[in-house]
Design a protein around this motif. Structure first.
Motif: not given
Lengths: 465, 309, 300
Positions: B256-259, B74-92
Motif C-alpha cells: 500500500l506504499h505506507t511503509d 549497497g544491496q539495501v540502499l539500492s533495493s526497490t523496497q528501500f527507495l519506495q519506503s524513502l518516497t513514502s516517508t517523504i510524501l507522508f
C-alpha cells in the motif's frame, strides 16, 4: 586537575565500555547444557517427585478456557507431571517471545507454534523432534488423520504433534441462495461453480467476499495436487525455488482475476481492522458467500444465530476445489506442540506424556467439541461428545470430512518454508496488483514466483545453507 | 573574614584547588545518571548500527553472523523496497507537516477572540491531545471501514477501499495523523499567539487591514520563531510515525506504499525471520535523513525567520 | 519525545498603536463578525469532534446495528455492555494500570536525572563541561527508532524483555529537558546561589529547596510533555512486551483488543474511549496549568 580529568574520562568511558561489553554478549550463541537428542520416557518413571513443566500456549478467549480445563484434568488425574500454562495470546507473540528467549534464556519446556513456523523452529536447532519419542515409546500414529500428521513431518522426521487444526471452508447464507434461485443445501463444490453461483447471487443483490489470504491460494493448489515450492514442498530438502508458476497456478489466478474484476467478488485483507469484513458482510446482507477458516465457525455461529440477523441462515460447505476431475486434498493449518531440546530428560518425558494426553482420543473429542478445531485422531469422531455435536450441528463436521476425504501427498500436506510470512506477502502483493493495477494473471504469477525465489534464496543464504 | 585570608596565599590556592576538585566530582556525579542512560541507550546503539550494517545476520539469535562489508549496505540502499519506503516517508511528511501546522495555526487564530463560550471551543480544539496515534488509528480505521464505516455512507467509497488502496492509503494515514496532532498544534500556536500583543492586532483592524493581511503581515512574522521550531520538530516527529501505520495498514504496508522508514525498520526486527543487519542499515539511513532535513531547515528557514524579526 | 520541544515562544515586539475609533461602524461590524466567527468556530469544531462523536455513538450500539446501512447517528437504545466487555475481556483495567506504572517511572526518572544534570551544567564547573553538554544536546538528533535494533538486543540480553525495567529504563533521560531546565536555571539571579551557599546550603538542598521551586513552570511543562510522551508510547512497548497481561500497556492493549474483538466493533471503540479517558480527565482539570506551563516555561 589531572585527577579530576581522569575521573571524568573514566566515568564517561566506563559507561561506554559497559555498553560495549553487553554488545559483545549480544549475538553469541546461547550456551546450552549438553542437550540430549533422544527422548527417554524412563526418565519420568525414575523421578521421585512431580516434574513441573511450563507450556507456552497461543490460544485466546474460549479456546484458552477449554485448554485450561483439559490441563487441569491432566494435572489432577496423575501426580508425575504438573503442567503450568502460560497464555501468550497469539501465535505470533509466542514465536517472537521464543526468539527473544533464545538469546536471554527465558524459554518454556514446550510450546505451541503455528503451522508456518515449522521450518523456523527446525532451524533454531532448539527443538527435540517428537519422532525420537515416538520411536522410544513405539507410539502408534495410525489413528491420526494422515494429512494432519504429515504436515509436521519433514524429511521423514515428525517434528511436532498437531494440536489445534483447521482448514478453509465455505460460509454462505442459505436464505440468499434461495432468493437467487439456487439450492440452499447445495453449496458450490468447485471454484468455477462458485463463480457461476456468484453471478446468480449478484442478480439477487448479493455479493461474494474473497479474503486475501495466501493460505486459500495454497489450498487451491493442494486441491489440484500441485506443489507450492520445490523439494516436495520443502519436505525432502530445503525449499529453494517456487513450483507454482505452472498451468495450474495460472488457472487459479485467471479464475480469481475474472471473479474479482468482473465485480462478482469483493476483496478484503486478512490482517488489520477490516479482516473480519467478509464475515461481517454476510451478517448485514452485503455478501452471501465467503471462504474463511473453520476455526471461526463457533464465533460466527454465535454471532449470526443471536436473532439480530433475521435475514441470514448460515450454511457451511466444503472448500470449493479447483476442479472436480483432479484428486487432491485440503491443506490443513493451525498449530502444533513442540518439545524443547535443551531441557532435562525427565522434563522432556513429562512433556511427551502431556502432549500425548492432549492428542488422545477423548481429549481431542473434548477439544474439538469445545473449540471447533478438527480432531487430529479419527477415533475421536466416534466418541459420544463429537457424535452428539455433529448430529445437532452438522456444520462442525464439514472441516473434518473434507480433510479425510483428500489424498495425502507432499502437495496436499502444505509447504515448509523458513520465511513463510514474507513469501505469503509477496504472493498476496502479486495477487493484489492483478486485481487493482490490471496486471495479467500470468505476469502476476511470474512476478510472485520471482519475488518468492528471492526471499527463499535470501533466507537460505542467511541460514548458511 | 574567610579561611583563605587567615591562612595565606598558598593555602588559599590549595583550598581553592580542593574545592574545585570537589565541585568537579559532584558535577560529574550529577550528570552521571543521565549520561549513563544516554551512553547505553542512545550512543552505543547508534554506533553499533555501523557495525551491524556490515554483517549478514541469521534470523535466529543462536546462529552466527557473516561479515559481508558494504555489500549489504549497497544491496539495501539500492533495493526497490528501500527507495519506495524513502518516497513514502517523504510524501507522508510533506502531507502531514504543512497541513498540520497551518490547521493548528488557523484554529488558534479563530479561537483567539474574546467571544462568549470561547473556552468551550478552545477545549474542543485541544481535545485530540488526549488521543494517541493508536486511539486515532482505531477510531479512523472503523470510520474508513468499507462495511461498517461512516465514509461509505457519506459517499466516499473508492474501489478498492481507502485502506486497501495503494493510491489512497498514504493520504488516509496522513489525515489520521493530522487529526491526531491538531490538539497539540493548536495548543502550541495558541500559546504563541498569547505573546502577540492584542493592541497591535486591534490597531491594524481599525486601520482597515483585512483579516488575511493581518494574518500574513502581522501574526505570521511575529510567530515565525515558533513556527520555525514547530516545523523542525513536526518534521522529526513525522519521520518517527509508526503506530498509526501498524494499526491501519499493518503487514500490507509495503504493497500500500505506507511503509515509511520506521515501519520498514520494525518489519526487519520483528516477525518470523528478523534481519538486524538490514535494520541497522535502515536506521542509519533514517538518522541521515533526519539530520539532513534538520540542517536544511536550520539553514534556510531560520534565515527567513531572522529577516522577519 | 519531540512534543516538549514546542515549549519555546517568541519575545513580544511592541509596535506603537495607531488610534482612531469609529464606534458605530465598529458595533455593526462586531455583530456581523461575531456571527461569522461562531460559524467558523463551529465548523472547525465539528471537524475535530465528528470522529470522536461517531466513536462514542458506535460504542453504544449493538453489533448488528453498527453494520447497518445507513449507520445510525444516535444510539436510541444505548448498550453499555461494550464498555464492561472491553474492560474485562479486553483487560483494559490491567493495561491502564501498567501504563500508569510505566509512565510514573519514566516521568519521575526523567525529572530526577534532568534536574541533577541541568543543575550541574548551570551551576557547577568541571572539565569537558562544554563537550558533555553538546553530547547531551546531540541526543536530540538521534531519534529513538535509530537505536531500536540494538536497544532491543541489549534489553533482551539483560533479561529485561517483558519487564517494567525494559519498558522504562531506556527513557530515563532527556537531552532537550536538560537544555530547557539549564536555561531556566541560568536565569535565576546569580547571587542567589552564593547567598544560599553562605547560608550553608549544599548542592542538593539548593537544588530542591531553591532552584526547583523557582523554576516550577518549566519543570511542570517538562513533566507534562514527558507524561504525554510516555503514556502514548507505541513502538517500544510493542517490541519489548510479549506477555499477555502482566506488562502490556494500554496503547498495545488497543491493538490486542482490535485483533481479538474484530467483529465486535462496539467493544473495540469502547476500548478507545476508556483508553482516552484518563488523559481527557487530566486535560479538563489541568487545562489552564498546561497552557500556562507552555507559555511560562518559555519566558526568557
Amino acid at each position: 586537575m589531572s585527577l579530576v580529568r581522569a575521573s571524568g574520562s573514566i566515568i564517561g568511558t566506563s559507561a561506554l565500555l559497559l555498553g560495549l561489553l553487553l554488545g559483545i554478549g549480544a549475538g553469541s550463541p546461547a550456551s546450552a547444557a549438553k542437550a540430549p537428542s533422544q527422548c527417554a520416557p524412563s526418565a519420568l518413571t525414575k523421578a521421585t517427585k512431580p516434574v513441573n513443566i511450563v507450556f507456552w500456549e497461543s490460544m485466546s478467549q474460549a479456546n484458552a478456557t477449554t485448554l485450561t480445563n483439559l490441563t487441569n484434568a491432566f494435572n489432577s488425574m496423575q501426580h508425575a507431571v504438573r503442567v503450568t500454562l502460560v497464555q501468550q495470546g497469539g501465535s505470533d507473540v509466542t514465536w517472537e517471545k521464543y526468539q527473544a528467549g533464545l538469546s536471554n534464556g527465558q524459554l518454556p519446556d514446550l510450546a505451541q507454534f503455528q503451522d508456518t513456523d515449522l521450518q523456523g523452529a527446525i532451524d533454531t536447532h532448539s527443538i527435540l523432534p517428537v519422532q525420537t519419542c515416538i520411536d522410544a515409546t513405539h507410539y502408534s500414529t495410525s489413528d491420526y488423520v494422515p494429512e494432519v500428521l504429515s504436515y509436521w513431518k519433514v524429511n521423514d522426521v515428525q517434528w511436532a504433534l498437531p494440536f489445534a487444526v483447521s482448514n478453509p471452508i465455505l460460509y454462505y447464507n442459505k436464505l440468499a441462495f434461495t432468493k437467487a434461485g439456487l439450492n440452499p443445501d447445495q453449496p458450490p463444490a468447485t471454484l468455477s461453480q462458485m463463480i457461476a453461483d456468484a453471478k446468480a447471487l449478484k442478480k439477487a443483490g448479493y455479493g461474494t467476499a474473497l479474503k486475501l489470504d495466501s493460505w486459500h491460494l495454497e489450498t487451491w493448489l493442494a486441491t489440484a495436487d500441485q506443489l507450492f515450492v520445490n523439494k516436495s514442498n520443502g519436505r525432502t530438502g530445503r525449499a529453494a525455488k517456487t513450483a507454482f508458476n505452472t498451468a495450474t497456478g495460472r488457472k487459479i489466478f485467471t479464475q480469481l482475476d475474472g471473479f474479482v474484476r468482473s465485480g462478482l467478488a469483493t476483496t478484503n485483507p486478512s490482517t488489520g481492522p477490516t479482516d473480519y469484513d467478509n464475515l461481517l458482510g454476510i451478517g448485514n446482507g452485503k455478501y452471501a458467500m465467503t471462504i474463511d477458516t473453520s476455526a471461526a465457525l463457533g464465533t460466527i455461529q454465535t454471532i449470526l444465530s443471536g436473532g439480530q440477523y433475521p435475514n441470514v441462515k448460515l450454511g457451511v460447505g466444503p472448500f470449493p476445489v479447483l476442479s472436480g476431475s483432479t484428486k487432491g486434498g485440503i491443506e490443513p493449518g493451525g498449530s502444533a506442540l513442540y518439545i524443547m531440546k535443551g531441557i532435562s530428560p525427565d522434563k522432556q518425558a513429562a512433556a511427551w506424556q502431556y502432549i500425548t494426553f492432549l492428542d488422545s482420543t477423548q481429549s481431542q473429542a473434548t477439544w474439538s467439541a469445545g473449540t471447533g478445531f478438527i480432531p487430529v485422531r479419527m477415533s475421536s469422531t466416534k466418541t459420544a461428545a463429537l457424535q452428539t455435536l455433529w448430529r445437532s450441528n452438522p456444520a462442525f463436521a464439514v472441516a473434518y470430512h473434507q480433510q479425510v476425504a483428500g489424498i495425502t501427498t507432499a502437495a496436499t500436506s502444505g509447504s515448509v518454508i523458513g520465511d513463510y510470512s514474507d513469501v505469503r506477502t509477496a504472493v498476496l502483493n502479486a495477487e493484489m496488483s492483478m486485481y487493482q493495477s490490471g496486471v495479467s494473471p500470468a505476469t502476476a504469477l511470474s512476478m510472485a514466483s520471482q519475488q518468492v525465489n528471492t526471499i527463499l534464496a535470501s533466507y537460505n543464504q542467511r541460514i548458511g545453507a | 573574614m574567610t579561611v583563605e585570608a587567615i591562612v595565606g596565599p598558598s593555602a588559599r590556592r590549595r583550598v581553592r584547588r580542593k574545592r574545585r576538585r570537589r565541585e568537579a566530582l559532584i558535577g560529574y556525579a550529577f550528570i552521571l545518571p543521565a549520561l549513563f542512560v544516554f551512553c547505553l541507550f542512545t550512543f552505543y546503539p547508534f554506533l553499533h548500527n555501523f557495525k551491524l550494517a556490515l554483517y549478514q545476520t541469521s534470523p535466529y539469535p543462536n546462529e552466527p553472523s557473516k561479515f559481508v562489508g558494504l555489500h549489504q549496505v549497497g544491496q539495501v540502499l539500492s533495493s526497490t523496497q528501500f527507495l519506495q519506503s524513502l518516497t513514502s516517508t517523504i510524501l507522508f511528511t510533506l502531507m502531514v507537516v504543512p497541513i498540520g501546522l497551518m490547521l493548528g495555526l488557523l484554529l488558534a487564530v479563530v479561537a483567539h477572540r474574546k467571544l462568549k463560550g470561547i473556552g468551550i471551543y478552545r477545549t474542543i480544539f485541544s481535545s485530540t491531545v488526549v488521543t494517541s496515534v493508536a486511539i486515532a488509528a482505531v477510531i479512523f480505521g472503523t470510520f474508513m471501514d468499507p462495511v461498517v464505516g461512516l465514509l461509505p455512507w457519506l459517499g466516499i467509497n473508492p474501489t478498492p477501499p481507502l485502506l486497501e488502496n495503494p493510491t489512497w492509503a498514504l493520504p488516509a494515514v496522513a489525515i489520521v495523523t493530522i487529526w491526531q496532532g491538531l490538539g497539540l498544534s493548536f495548543i502550541i500556536m495558541s500559546a504563541g499567539l498569547q505573546s502577540v500583543p492584542d493592541d497591535v492586532l486591534e490597531a491594524a483592524e481599525v486601520d482597515g487591514a483585512s483579516p488575511s493581511s493581518r494574518f500574513w503581515h502581522i501574526i505570521v512574522p511575529l510567530l515565525s520563531p515558533i513556527l520555525f521550531f514547530a516545523l523542525v520538530i513536526a518534521t522529526i516527529s513525522a519521520f518517527q510515525s509508526f503506530g498509526q501505520i501498524d494499526l491501519l495498514t499493518g503487514s500490507n504496508s509495503a504493497y500500500l506504499h505506507t511503509d515509511v522508514l520506521t515501519y520498514f525498520i520494525y518489519q526487519n526486527i520483528q516477525g518470523q525471520a528478523p534481519n538486524p543487519g538490514v535494520a541497522s542499515v535502515l536506521s542509519i539511513a533514517l538518522f541521515l535523513m533526519t539530520l539532513t532535513l534538520t540542517l536544511i531547515q536550520l539553514r534556510y528557514v531560520e534565515r527567513r525567520v531572522q529577516y522577519a524579526r | 519525545m519531540p512534543a516538549e520541544e514546542f515549549a519555546l515562544a517568541t519575545p513580544a515586539h511592541a509596535i506603537p498603536p495607531a488610534a482612531r475609533l469609529h464606534p458605530k461602524r465598529m458595533r455593526k461590524h462586531r455583530g456581523w463578525r461575531a456571527v461569522a466567527n461562531y460559524l467558523a468556530l463551529s465548523a472547525l469544531a465539528l471537524i475535530v469532534l465528528i470522529p470522536l462523536y461517531v466513536t462514542v455513538v458506535n460504542s453504544l450500539l449493538q453489533p448488528n446495528l453498527i453494520a447497518h446501512q445507513p449507520p445510525p447517528l444516535f444510539p436510541v437504545h444505548p448498550d453499555w455492555s461494550a464498555y464492561s466487555t472491553a474492560w474485562s475481556e479486553g483487560n483494559l483495567g490491567v493495561y491502564l494500570r501498567n501504563s500508569a506504572i510505566a509512565t510514573t517511572i519514566i516521568v519521575s526518572g526523567q525529572l530526577i536525572t534532568t534536574l541533577f544534570a541541568a543543575y550541574s551544567f548551570a551551576f557547577l564547573e568541571f572539565p569537558f563541561k562544554r563537550t558533555l553538554f553538546i553530547l547531551f544536546l546531540s541526543t536530540m538528533m538521534i531519534p529513538f527508532e535509530v537505536t531500536l535494533v540494538t536497544n532491543l538486543a541489549t534489553i533482551t540480553d539483560l533479561g529485561w524483555y517483558n519487564t517494567f525495567a525494559g519498558l522504562t529504563i531506556p527513557f530515563l533521560a532527556t537531552g532537550f529537558g536538560t537544555f530547557l531546565l539549564r536555561q531556566a536555571f541560568l536565569q535565576l539571579p546569580k547571587d542567589l546561589r552564593e547567598a544560599a551557599r553562605l547560608d550553608g546550603y549544599g548542592h542538593v538542598r539548593f537544588l530542591f529547596r531553591v532552584a526547583l521551586p523557582l523554576t516550577r513552570p518549566t519543570v511542570a511543562a517538562l513533566a507534562v510533555f514527558s507524561f504525554l510522551g510516555a503514556w502514548n508510547q507505541y513502538l517500544w512497548p510493542l517490541v519489548v512486551t510479549g506477555d499477555n497481561n502482566a506488562i502490556r500497556t494500554v496503547q498495545i492493549g488497543l491493538k490486542q483488543l482490535q485483533a481479538t474483538q474484530a467483529n465486535q466493533i462496539n467493544v473495540t471503540l469502547a476500548g478507545t474511549i476508556i483508553a482516552a479517558a484518563p488523559l481527557l480527565i487530566l486535560l479538563i482539570i489541568f487545562q489552564k496549568q498546561l497552557v500556562r506551563g507552555l507559555t511560562a516555561g518559555a519566558v526568557k
